[in-house]
Motif scaffolding. Structure first.
Motif, PDB file in Angstrom:
ATOM      1  N   LEU A  80       3.593  -8.575  -6.950  1.00  0.00           N
ATOM      2  CA  LEU A  80       4.267  -7.289  -7.150  1.00  0.00           C
ATOM      3  C   LEU A  80       5.077  -6.852  -5.926  1.00  0.00           C
ATOM      4  O   LEU A  80       6.175  -6.307  -6.070  1.00  0.00           O
ATOM      5  CB  LEU A  80       3.241  -6.214  -7.492  1.00  0.00           C
ATOM      6  CG  LEU A  80       2.649  -6.271  -8.904  1.00  0.00           C
ATOM      7  CD1 LEU A  80       1.415  -5.388  -9.009  1.00  0.00           C
ATOM      8  CD2 LEU A  80       3.682  -5.840  -9.928  1.00  0.00           C
ATOM      9  N   THR A 326       4.757   1.163 -11.980  1.00  0.00           N
ATOM     10  CA  THR A 326       3.598   1.537 -12.804  1.00  0.00           C
ATOM     11  C   THR A 326       2.465   0.518 -12.682  1.00  0.00           C
ATOM     12  O   THR A 326       1.314   0.839 -12.976  1.00  0.00           O
ATOM     13  CB  THR A 326       4.008   1.654 -14.281  1.00  0.00           C
ATOM     14  OG1 THR A 326       4.522   0.390 -14.741  1.00  0.00           O
ATOM     15  CG2 THR A 326       5.075   2.717 -14.460  1.00  0.00           C
ATOM     16  N   ALA A 327       2.815  -0.724 -12.277  1.00  0.00           N
ATOM     17  CA  ALA A 327       1.789  -1.758 -12.126  1.00  0.00           C
ATOM     18  C   ALA A 327       1.252  -1.825 -10.702  1.00  0.00           C
ATOM     19  O   ALA A 327       0.313  -2.570 -10.419  1.00  0.00           O
ATOM     20  CB  ALA A 327       2.366  -3.123 -12.524  1.00  0.00           C
ATOM     21  N   LYS A 379      -2.771   4.148 -14.199  1.00  0.00           N
ATOM     22  CA  LYS A 379      -1.628   3.282 -14.471  1.00  0.00           C
ATOM     23  C   LYS A 379      -2.006   2.017 -15.242  1.00  0.00           C
ATOM     24  O   LYS A 379      -1.116   1.230 -15.587  1.00  0.00           O
ATOM     25  CB  LYS A 379      -0.968   2.845 -13.157  1.00  0.00           C
ATOM     26  CG  LYS A 379      -0.475   3.965 -12.270  1.00  0.00           C
ATOM     27  CD  LYS A 379       0.107   3.390 -10.987  1.00  0.00           C
ATOM     28  CE  LYS A 379       0.607   4.463 -10.045  1.00  0.00           C
ATOM     29  NZ  LYS A 379       1.165   3.876  -8.798  1.00  0.00           N
ATOM     30  N   GLY A 383       1.077  -0.918 -17.145  1.00  0.00           N
ATOM     31  CA  GLY A 383       1.473  -2.033 -16.280  1.00  0.00           C
ATOM     32  C   GLY A 383       0.433  -2.393 -15.246  1.00  0.00           C
ATOM     33  O   GLY A 383       0.460  -3.494 -14.683  1.00  0.00           O
ATOM     34  N   GLY A 384      -0.500  -1.481 -14.966  1.00  0.00           N
ATOM     35  CA  GLY A 384      -1.536  -1.754 -13.984  1.00  0.00           C
ATOM     36  C   GLY A 384      -2.489  -2.862 -14.403  1.00  0.00           C
ATOM     37  O   GLY A 384      -3.225  -3.405 -13.581  1.00  0.00           O
ATOM     38  N   TRP A 385      -2.443  -3.209 -15.702  1.00  0.00           N
ATOM     39  CA  TRP A 385      -3.297  -4.302 -16.195  1.00  0.00           C
ATOM     40  C   TRP A 385      -2.876  -5.643 -15.618  1.00  0.00           C
ATOM     41  O   TRP A 385      -3.677  -6.586 -15.567  1.00  0.00           O
ATOM     42  CB  TRP A 385      -3.209  -4.375 -17.726  1.00  0.00           C
ATOM     43  CG  TRP A 385      -1.809  -4.517 -18.238  1.00  0.00           C
ATOM     44  CD1 TRP A 385      -0.962  -3.515 -18.603  1.00  0.00           C
ATOM     45  CD2 TRP A 385      -1.073  -5.741 -18.401  1.00  0.00           C
ATOM     46  NE1 TRP A 385       0.254  -4.028 -19.000  1.00  0.00           N
ATOM     47  CE2 TRP A 385       0.210  -5.394 -18.883  1.00  0.00           C
ATOM     48  CE3 TRP A 385      -1.382  -7.079 -18.200  1.00  0.00           C
ATOM     49  CZ2 TRP A 385       1.183  -6.354 -19.145  1.00  0.00           C
ATOM     50  CZ3 TRP A 385      -0.414  -8.030 -18.468  1.00  0.00           C
ATOM     51  CH2 TRP A 385       0.848  -7.664 -18.938  1.00  0.00           C
ATOM     52  N   LEU A 386      -1.613  -5.751 -15.183  1.00  0.00           N
ATOM     53  CA  LEU A 386      -1.083  -7.040 -14.739  1.00  0.00           C
ATOM     54  C   LEU A 386      -1.828  -7.601 -13.526  1.00  0.00           C
ATOM     55  O   LEU A 386      -2.335  -8.732 -13.582  1.00  0.00           O
ATOM     56  CB  LEU A 386       0.412  -6.910 -14.448  1.00  0.00           C
ATOM     57  CG  LEU A 386       1.086  -8.182 -13.937  1.00  0.00           C
ATOM     58  CD1 LEU A 386       1.031  -9.282 -14.981  1.00  0.00           C
ATOM     59  CD2 LEU A 386       2.537  -7.900 -13.553  1.00  0.00           C
TER      60      LEU A 386
END
Length: 587
Positions: A80, A326-327, A379, A383-386
């Motif tokens: 990221l 957002t991630a 989040k 996208g925070g799941w990534l």
């Protein structure tokens, strides 16, 4: 909420004291002092912590699991950080030259490609070109900040912690939500710790306190003063700090600076990967030493291109830094918490801290980091799941490899059997000896190299001179030839079967033929270097129904083993005189 002076003061105060507590006090004051032979990062901390605990205890096993999870989260962050950093900088073009906004993504991709291509030249060479740019960058940040502070010197009062506490007390929900953005000022801190092996703690501390921290503080204060005096700049305060003529140069400079910030994360990934390999959580990697003086300055091709592929995929998928934001934050804040937990255990078990000292440090850092983590957990579904998914996958792979190595080693040891006992057996004593020299590479002198056993069993011969070689890496830059070789005649001094241990420093190439030449010339090892044949035990893993691990995990172990670095390349063996002797291990 209406923009007013107490709120601006409160936001800046929270940013400033977050940096002071997390970066200055926690990491530079305590965490970076916990290094593993000069290496930093959460895996190094976990290893140090485990070394201070009783083997077999629950905490002994748990600390390494936490270290692996933390390292996996850092990998997620490493995808990221370059993506969002480069895109956010290039997007400054939209402020300076709005007509070029349609090429932002393409420019970002080109910059990322260039960044990963130059990695093979090493941190030292890359750093020499980046260093002057970073000095100009931070001096520019400070100058921009001072210009606006001069317009409203009262902004200096925002450094007082009471403004931050008042902001939290008066606007608790807004402060909580804002924490998700405030955390961005400390997101590179774990990379700073992981990069210790590349740069060294003194250099990091000097650069931080002498240049980086003052420049950032002045710039944040300057942004606050500008927003108070020119509320219309709140939409993009950083780029609007510069005069119109300076916006394009600022975009170029900020782009270069974010590329360099991404370099710090990439270098940290190399260090963490090598630590994972040394600790048995990854297979052998091709690691290239890029500095003759600093052991931590390395380049890992496989890791470099895997991270590159991930970063490129993210940029093309998300397209904008705002969507990537957002991630961002979940992985970083979770790593902060794990680092605090591990350090508290380390301080208690190895440093002899009293319980009240551990509770004080853990409470101070933990409360702040838990607040940041809670703000970023919101989040997860945006996208925070990534990074969580990346960490989950990598943790599974690393823990699976570590467990697989234990199972395979146990099976291999049983197949190999004790070395000295085998050399005294009739199978070896009565075997036909043929002219020539044979070199067998093997991890230790405790068990029989499978290549040696297979050669005797199937070919019914043994070379006149047999050398079993084990290499060992030491934490020094170089090992002199006079100290490189250790000889053991094993079962008999007269059977011409010798074990040679070759020691290497972290800057030395593990050139086995060159090391054996030293053994022959200085230690009298009987060996024809120019014509010796090198034997490598090539292990083929076969998945069986043996207990100990699920079949799908065994599949991961086999896949990683098949893609590990080739021993012939790693040890600089002559390909025309290297023989692979295959053997199967069912596990």
């Amino acid at each position: 909420m209406t923009l007013n002076r107490p709120d601006v003061f409160g936001s800046i105060s929270l940013m400033f004291w977050s940096i002071v507590i997390v970066v200055c006090i926690k990491y530079l004051g305590f965490i970076t002092r916990a290094d593993n032979d000069g290496e930093g990062g959460i895996l190094a901390l976990a290893h140090l912590t485990r070394s201070s605990l009783r083997e077999g205890s629950r905490r002994y096993a748990l600390v390494m699991i936490l270290g692996v999870i933390g390292a996996s989260l850092f990998y997620g962050d490493s995808l990221l950080t370059p993506s969002i950093s480069v895109l956010s900088a290039v997007e400054g073009i939209e402020v300076a030259i709005p007509s070029l906004s349609h090429v932002v993504l393409e420019l970002g991709v080109l910059i990322i490609v260039g960044l990963f291509v130059v990695q093979r030249h090493g941190t030292e060479k890359v750093g020499k070109s980046f260093g002057p740019i970073m000095i100009v960058w931070f001096v520019t940040l400070a100058a921009m900040g001072l210009t606006h502070i001069a317009e409203d010197p009262s902004i200096l009062a925002a450094l007082s912690p009471h403004y931050g506490m008042l902001f939290i007390a008066e606007h608790p929900f807004i402060a909580f939500v804002a924490s998700g953005a405030i955390v961005l000022v400390i997101t590179g801190t774990e990379a700073l710790y992981a990069d210790m092996g590349h740069l060294g703690r003194p250099a990091i501390a000097t650069a931080w306190f002498g240049l980086v921290f003052p420049a950032l503080t002045l710039n944040y204060l300057g942004q606050g003063a500008m927003i108070l005096n020119h509320p219309e700049t709140v939409s993009n305060p950083f780029f609007k700090m510069a005069p119109d003529w300076g916006q394009i140069p600022l975009v170029l400079l900020s782009t270069m600076a974010t590329v360099i910030a991404s370099q710090a994360v990439i270098s940290g990934v190399y260090s963490v990967s090598r630590q994972a390999e040394r600790l048995g959580y990854l297979p052998r990697l091709t690691v290239r030493q890029t500095s003759a003086h600093t052991g931590g300055q390395i380049y890992v091709p496989a890791v470099n291109w895997l991270v590159f592929a991930g970063v490129l995929a993210l940029m093309l998928t998300f397209g904008e830094s705002s969507r990537l934001a957002t991630a961002y934050g979940v992985a970083v804040t979770a790593t902060f918490i794990l680092t605090t937990v591990l350090f508290c255990v380390y301080a208690s078990s190895a440093l002899g801290w009293k319980p009240w000292q551990v509770l004080l440090a853990g409470g101070l850092f933990g409360v702040i980091e838990l607040a940041f983590f809670a703000a970023n957990v919101t989040k997860v579904f945006h996208g925070g799941w990534l990074p969580i998914l990346v960490a989950l996958l990598l943790s599974t792979v690393m823990l699976t490899w570590q467990r697989g190595v234990v199972l395979v080693t146990a099976r291999r040891t049983k197949l190999e059997g004790p070395l000295t006992e085998y050399l005294s057996s009739d199978a070896v004593v009565n075997v036909k000896r043929i002219p020539g020299s044979a070199v067998f590479l093997h991890p230790s002198k405790q068990t029989v190299p499978l290549a040696l056993r297979e050669n005797v069993h199937f070919n019914q011969v043994l070379h006149n001179n047999v050398v079993i070689v084990t290499t060992r890496s030491l934490n020094v830059p170089h090992v002199d030839d006079s100290e490189r070789v250790t000889i053991d005649h094993l079962a008999s001094e007269y059977d011409r079967i010798t074990h040679v241990q070759l020691d290497y420093g972290f800057s030395d190439h593990q050139d086995v033929p060159a090391g054996l030449k030293v053994a022959a010339e200085r230690h009298g090892v009987e060996l024809d270097i120019e014509n010796a044949t090198y034997f490598i035990s090539r292990i083929t893993l076969r998945i069986s129904d043996r207990p100990g691990m699920a079949r799908w995990r065994k599949g991961i172990v086999r896949g990683l083993a098949q893609n590990a670095a080739r021993p012939s390349d790693y040890f600089h063996l002559p390909i025309d005189r290297t023989v692979l002797m295959g053997a199967e291990v069912n596990f």
